[in-house]
Design an enzyme around this catalytic site. Sequence first.
Site, PDB file in Angstrom:
ATOM      1  N   HIS A  54       1.380   5.131  -2.507  1.00  0.00           N
ATOM      2  CA  HIS A  54       1.698   6.505  -2.113  1.00  0.00           C
ATOM      3  C   HIS A  54       2.912   7.108  -2.818  1.00  0.00           C
ATOM      4  O   HIS A  54       2.900   8.279  -3.215  1.00  0.00           O
ATOM      5  CB  HIS A  54       1.972   6.555  -0.598  1.00  0.00           C
ATOM      6  CG  HIS A  54       0.746   6.589   0.246  1.00  0.00           C
ATOM      7  ND1 HIS A  54      -0.078   7.683   0.324  1.00  0.00           N
ATOM      8  CD2 HIS A  54       0.210   5.653   1.070  1.00  0.00           C
ATOM      9  CE1 HIS A  54      -1.070   7.431   1.156  1.00  0.00           C
ATOM     10  NE2 HIS A  54      -0.933   6.199   1.614  1.00  0.00           N
ATOM     11  N   HIS A 110       0.834  -1.206   0.000  1.00  0.00           N
ATOM     12  CA  HIS A 110       0.000   0.000   0.000  1.00  0.00           C
ATOM     13  C   HIS A 110       0.867   1.253   0.000  1.00  0.00           C
ATOM     14  O   HIS A 110       0.643   2.189  -0.790  1.00  0.00           O
ATOM     15  CB  HIS A 110      -0.915   0.008   1.221  1.00  0.00           C
ATOM     16  CG  HIS A 110      -1.602   1.316   1.444  1.00  0.00           C
ATOM     17  ND1 HIS A 110      -2.729   1.695   0.746  1.00  0.00           N
ATOM     18  CD2 HIS A 110      -1.299   2.365   2.261  1.00  0.00           C
ATOM     19  CE1 HIS A 110      -3.108   2.905   1.129  1.00  0.00           C
ATOM     20  NE2 HIS A 110      -2.256   3.336   2.045  1.00  0.00           N
ATOM     21  N   GLU A 151      -5.678   9.472   0.082  1.00  0.00           N
ATOM     22  CA  GLU A 151      -6.045   8.061   0.116  1.00  0.00           C
ATOM     23  C   GLU A 151      -7.109   7.694  -0.926  1.00  0.00           C
ATOM     24  O   GLU A 151      -7.003   6.658  -1.586  1.00  0.00           O
ATOM     25  CB  GLU A 151      -6.551   7.673   1.513  1.00  0.00           C
ATOM     26  CG  GLU A 151      -5.484   7.688   2.589  1.00  0.00           C
ATOM     27  CD  GLU A 151      -4.493   6.529   2.478  1.00  0.00           C
ATOM     28  OE1 GLU A 151      -4.643   5.671   1.580  1.00  0.00           O
ATOM     29  OE2 GLU A 151      -3.559   6.498   3.303  1.00  0.00           O
ATOM     30  N   SER A 163      -4.097   0.889  -4.790  1.00  0.00           N
ATOM     31  CA  SER A 163      -3.515  -0.323  -4.227  1.00  0.00           C
ATOM     32  C   SER A 163      -4.565  -1.382  -3.906  1.00  0.00           C
ATOM     33  O   SER A 163      -4.233  -2.428  -3.340  1.00  0.00           O
ATOM     34  CB  SER A 163      -2.715   0.012  -2.958  1.00  0.00           C
ATOM     35  OG  SER A 163      -3.553   0.597  -1.967  1.00  0.00           O
TER      36      SER A 163
END
Length: 295
Positions: free
Chosen positions: A139, A134, A182, A201
């Site tokens: 990110h 993730h 997010e 993700s």
Amino acid sequence: MSNPQRLEHQMTDKGFVPVYTTAVVEQPWDSYTAIDHAVWGDLYRRQREILVDRACDEFLAAQDAMGMGESAIPKFSELNRMLQKKTGWTLVGVEGLLPELTFFEHLANRRFPVTWWIRKPEQLDYLSEPDLFHDLFGHVPLLMIPVFADYMQAYGCGGVKAHGIGPEALAQLTRLYWYTVEFGLIRTSRGLRIYGSGIVSSKGESIHCLESPAPNRIGFDLARVMRTRYRIDTYQKTYFVIDGFDQLMRATEPDFRPLYAELALQDSIPAGDVQPGDTVFNRGTGEGWLADGDV
């Protein structure tokens, strides 16, 4: 330096309880097993296939520029050389969830925390906390984009300030991170695309956010975002759509203190609600219309 730990939520009689850590660790790359690399490869292949015509071009180009691939878990040290040259950011290894202030301080100093461990094979489809896949796949690529990298630092600085103001301000600022970093969508000439790490993700959320008729896709408005509650245990009921990454940077330039005072006088908005005056986007074409008082 002691061997890094793998810290995950603990099951108690009250359900899963998050475990926090402040430790910064070296990535134990030589300790990754063949299974760890295989999990990375399986997830990488699956997500890159799903993200064709779903993720924004900037994300995919940045990920390619970093040299990420399916053959092995990337080394933080190699990615750092590119990041530092491009935007001045550095990845730091962590053992799991960070306390809020610690997380904000890292961002404010252009350090992005990346969990060193990767999920188990039986956790491919769901994990209750961020892992290496993730953090690294979702990110890190956008930190190669200067304006987004600046936004992340500005957010960290704002988080340090909000932490000193109080829990309401902190909750409102957390919603901004949730609905942009997010779970953000971006409008392009080819329709809505994904940039949020929690979406790119996730196999299921990548499909749900653009193709399901269930969620609302609402134009980004800073105060609206910071009033909107969210759920962590289901797919999102609302996604906010930006026109470009510079919009995020402009939103974080003013001092938030007057905004916090204004929001303190208003009720929060349930996840999934559409409010009069919201710009609502068509999931297929990306065209928007203004919600009226009948919603």
